[in-house]
Design an enzyme around this catalytic site. Structure first.
Site, PDB file in Angstrom:
ATOM      1  N   GLY A   1      -7.912 -15.638  -0.828  1.00  0.00           N
ATOM      2  CA  GLY A   1      -8.680 -14.437  -0.511  1.00  0.00           C
ATOM      3  C   GLY A   1     -10.175 -14.704  -0.507  1.00  0.00           C
TER       4      GLY A   1
ATOM      5  N   GLU B   1     -10.435  -5.192   8.681  1.00  0.00           N
ATOM      6  CA  GLU B   1      -9.355  -4.206   8.717  1.00  0.00           C
ATOM      7  C   GLU B   1      -8.295  -4.516   7.668  1.00  0.00           C
ATOM      8  OE1 GLU B   1      -7.128  -0.867   9.988  1.00  0.00           O
ATOM      9  OE2 GLU B   1      -9.227  -1.408  10.215  1.00  0.00           O
TER      10      GLU B   1
ATOM     11  N   GLU C   1       0.814  -1.212   0.000  1.00  0.00           N
ATOM     12  CA  GLU C   1       0.000   0.000   0.000  1.00  0.00           C
ATOM     13  C   GLU C   1       0.853   1.269   0.000  1.00  0.00           C
ATOM     14  OE1 GLU C   1      -2.972  -0.353   3.092  1.00  0.00           O
ATOM     15  OE2 GLU C   1      -4.095  -1.809   1.892  1.00  0.00           O
TER      16      GLU C   1
ATOM     17  N   GLY D   1      -7.097 -18.958  -4.524  1.00  0.00           N
ATOM     18  CA  GLY D   1      -8.411 -18.898  -3.877  1.00  0.00           C
ATOM     19  C   GLY D   1      -8.385 -18.552  -2.403  1.00  0.00           C
TER      20      GLY D   1
ATOM     21  N   GLU E   1     -21.442   3.913  -1.894  1.00  0.00           N
ATOM     22  CA  GLU E   1     -21.501   5.182  -2.623  1.00  0.00           C
ATOM     23  C   GLU E   1     -22.024   6.306  -1.735  1.00  0.00           C
ATOM     24  OE1 GLU E   1     -20.250   5.615  -5.555  1.00  0.00           O
ATOM     25  OE2 GLU E   1     -20.143   3.573  -6.333  1.00  0.00           O
TER      26      GLU E   1
ATOM     27  N   TYR F   1     -13.257  -7.818  -5.420  1.00  0.00           N
ATOM     28  CA  TYR F   1     -14.413  -7.591  -4.549  1.00  0.00           C
ATOM     29  C   TYR F   1     -15.712  -7.534  -5.356  1.00  0.00           C
ATOM     30  CZ  TYR F   1     -10.847  -6.405  -1.085  1.00  0.00           C
ATOM     31  OH  TYR F   1      -9.774  -6.444  -0.239  1.00  0.00           O
TER      32      TYR F   1
END
Length: 161
Positions: A98, A84, A26, A96, A141, A132
């Site tokens: 995840g 988190e 990240e 697989g 949204e 996702y």
């Protein structure tokens, strides 16, 4: 055999490694100061504040992790789960892990009668966003996450006195 199970205290060093890998991915490694003692206390201490599942490969090695905590929806009147961190080590991606971690979290929410499983994803993380969406998740949204930390947090806390 590969699978998903609850994290054990002896998994903490592997979980720390994965969380620090996630921070690198990240692009924020300097922001991650998580230690073994902190994570052990959070997951297994006298007052645990989080839970964790691990994905293991066929040799039993920890390949991925999902760290979560309980939330509450005033509108729905029941608890939920905030994911988190979800991270699978690059060497184990595409197997697989995840999907299995998320499915296990969804099953835990359902078993407990919790209303939702939610998480945040960085806007630039298109591989995660695509994954996702492929499992039926979508963005919340109209909502923007805010955070108060460091000096701003301390400053506001000082104003409450």
């Amino acid at each position: 055999m590969s699978g998903v199970r609850a994290a054990r205290s002896d998994d903490v060093p592997a979980l720390i490694r994965l969380v620090h890998e996630l921070a690198d991915y990240e692009k924020a490694p300097e922001e991650c100061g998580l230690t073994d003692d902190q994570l052990h206390a959070a997951l297994f201490g006298d007052d645990p504040v989080a839970g964790a599942l691990v994905a293991t490969d066929t040799g039993g090695e920890v390949a991925g992790v999902a760290i979560w905590f309980r939330t509450f929806s005033t509108w729905e009147g029941v608890a939920g789960m905030h994911l988190e961190d979800l991270y699978v080590s690059p060497a184990h991606r595409g197997a697989g892990h995840g999907r299995r971690l998320l499915a296990a979290l969804a099953a835990e929410c359902t078993r407990r009668g919790w209303a939702r499983l939610e998480w945040n994803v960085l806007d630039w993380n298109t591989p995660a966003i695509g994954f996702y969406r492929s499992i039926g998740a979508g963005p919340n949204e109209g909502w923007t996450t805010f955070r108060l930390t460091g000096a701003a947090l301390a400053d506001l806390a000082g104003r409450s006195a």
